[in-house]
Design a protein around this motif. Structure first.
Motif, PDB file in Angstrom:
ATOM      1  N   VAL A  48       0.824  -1.209   0.000  1.00 10.01           N
ATOM      2  CA  VAL A  48       0.000   0.000   0.000  1.00 10.01           C
ATOM      3  C   VAL A  48       0.858   1.259   0.000  1.00 10.01           C
ATOM      4  CG1 VAL A  48      -1.924  -1.111   1.199  1.00 10.01           C
ATOM      5  CG2 VAL A  48      -0.169   0.027   2.531  1.00 10.01           C
ATOM      6  N   VAL A  84      -4.898   5.057   3.885  1.00 14.28           N
ATOM      7  CA  VAL A  84      -4.325   4.337   2.744  1.00 14.28           C
ATOM      8  C   VAL A  84      -4.861   4.992   1.479  1.00 14.28           C
ATOM      9  CG1 VAL A  84      -4.270   2.141   1.513  1.00 14.28           C
ATOM     10  CG2 VAL A  84      -4.072   2.179   3.992  1.00 14.28           C
ATOM     11  N   VAL A  87      -3.706   0.864  -3.174  1.00 14.05           N
ATOM     12  CA  VAL A  87      -3.188  -0.486  -2.992  1.00 14.05           C
ATOM     13  C   VAL A  87      -2.417  -0.828  -4.257  1.00 14.05           C
ATOM     14  CG1 VAL A  87      -3.775  -2.916  -2.645  1.00 14.05           C
ATOM     15  CG2 VAL A  87      -5.101  -1.151  -1.497  1.00 14.05           C
TER      16      VAL A  87
END
Length: 100
Positions: A48, A84, A87
């Motif tokens: 990530v 985050v 990904v």
């Protein structure tokens, strides 16, 4: 007839709001839903990028909205799941034979 004139004067405002909804609000809501789905699908082993620009591998997913990310050999940091940004690579889910 005065009521029709009042509605006619509000018509441009209503049209502007409708256009703003379809051009700004709706795409933003869709993007938020996609991000939420991405965050919920995080699993151990995923690579990530955080919003701060840190690249690492997820080593543990916790239930309280945190994940543990390994950013170097033996260096692990706890971050909030919602930070985050992307990904990079997903891990393959466990095979069905492993479950049963």
């Amino acid at each position: 007839m005065e009521g029709a004139g009042a509605i006619g004067s509000f018509l441009p405002l209503i049209l502007i709001f409708g256009i703003m909804y379809f051009l700004l609000i709706r795409p933003q809501q869709k993007k938020m839903k996609e991000h939420q789905a991405m965050v919920e699908a995080l699993r151990r082993g995923d690579q990530v990028i955080t919003q701060g620009g840190i690249v690492g591998k997820v080593s543990k997913v916790k239930d309280d909205g945190e994940i543990e990310v390994e950013i170097a050999d033996g260096v692990k940091v706890r971050i909030i799941k919602s930070t985050v940004a992307q990904v990079l690579s997903k891990t393959e889910p466990a095979a069905a034979a492993d479950k049963g």
